[in-house]
Design a protein around this motif. Sequence first.
Motif, mmCIF file in Angstrom:
data_model
loop_
_atom_site.group_PDB
_atom_site.id
_atom_site.type_symbol
_atom_site.label_atom_id
_atom_site.label_comp_id
_atom_site.label_asym_id
_atom_site.label_seq_id
_atom_site.Cartn_x
_atom_site.Cartn_y
_atom_site.Cartn_z
ATOM 1 N N CYS A 14 105.426 56.443 61.564
ATOM 2 C CA CYS A 14 104.775 56.481 62.982
ATOM 3 C C CYS A 14 104.467 55.189 63.570
ATOM 4 N N ASN A 23 105.525 63.228 67.014
ATOM 5 C CA ASN A 23 106.341 63.830 66.256
ATOM 6 C C ASN A 23 107.573 63.008 65.870
ATOM 7 N N ASP A 49 105.421 65.510 61.801
ATOM 8 C CA ASP A 49 104.637 64.772 62.677
ATOM 9 C C ASP A 49 103.714 63.896 61.751
#
Length: 402
Positions: free
Chosen positions: A373, A381, A401
């Motif tokens: 991320c 996501n 996610d």
Amino acid sequence: MRTFKTNLLGMALAGLILSACSQTGMYETADLMNEQAEASKSGFRLDPFGVGNENALTLAGGGNWETDCITASSGSIYKATGDLTATFGNQNNPGTKTLNVEVWNTPTTIEYRFTLSSSNANGNNLQFFDETATNQENPTGTWVSVGQLTVGTPFVVSRPLPTGWVAGQFITEQWRQTGGGNPLDAGDVSYALIGICTTTSLSAGTTEPICENASFSLTATVSTSAETLTGGFIQILNSSNVVVASADVTSTVRSVTYNVPTGTAGNYTYSAQYVRSTPSFRYQGSVSSTTSTVNVIECGGCDENFTYSVNGDEVTFTYIPAEDVTGANLAFTFPQSALDTPLQGWTYSGQTMQRTMDLKACETYTWKVTLTCKPLNNPQNKWTDFKVNGVSKKGSLNNIDC
């Protein structure tokens, strides 16, 4: 023109023995039977017509009607040949002449070729005995001139074969040469007809294994280059030479199809053949030059399935297709550019990685990726979908996610 004397082999043999005993007395019965048996195999015979003809023609060569066959272009490959020789003149002015005779058949005609060698170039008349040319003086027929022979030049005579002729049938003509010295009397020249070749073919077997209970058929076909084939049987045989499919060959049917039983896995091998109606039939039998093998395997079957497993930032995707798909377009969706390293062999298109490949039913395909991320404050996501040819395979799976 005279009519052919035509007989099947058994009748020809019996008639020959009787004729030899009653007309000439030159042959012992056993010797004549032996000569005729040999002649029957090689496509010719000596028929001793003409009392006192010490120069009676003996043919040599020819084909074996039981095993040999002809095509439209075979020519004189199975010709039978013989020579007649006579002397003439006196001791002060001797002369010799020889008549070479060649006989063979095509699919539609019987062919004769006469070549004269002589020291006398005059008066060389070629004749045959015509039984249909009768009159009061000659109630059984008469000699008819065919033409003049030129020394050293072949003279060809072609006659149409009778309707319904068969292999092994004798065609008999009585010939002689007159003029230019003592006559050369060939007597009855008989030739056993050679049948027409056929070609049998079988369609190819499987190039790739097929699943149990899949549909597969083989077709056998028979043909001939000489004329339209009718009669006999076209057949398909298994590896034990058992006939599994057969059809009568007619003016419209020259093939047979067999639906191969694929209910059990294994290799199944087949051949094909054309079978004559009778041993003395116009067409020769034939066997396919190659065999065809059908390879049947257990495919088992399966349900389509797509899953993933997560281990920290590492994700493994697994896909099992239920059927073969050629040139399938695969697409993974990775929002927020979460994919750290591109998949080998795949290309980016927007937020997707795409690839085209062939899929095999029930095979397992896996792809391992690392998803991270970005340092943002809002939820992200990392993966949202997987599609094959535009159809989502995600099902009830959740997005991946942060």
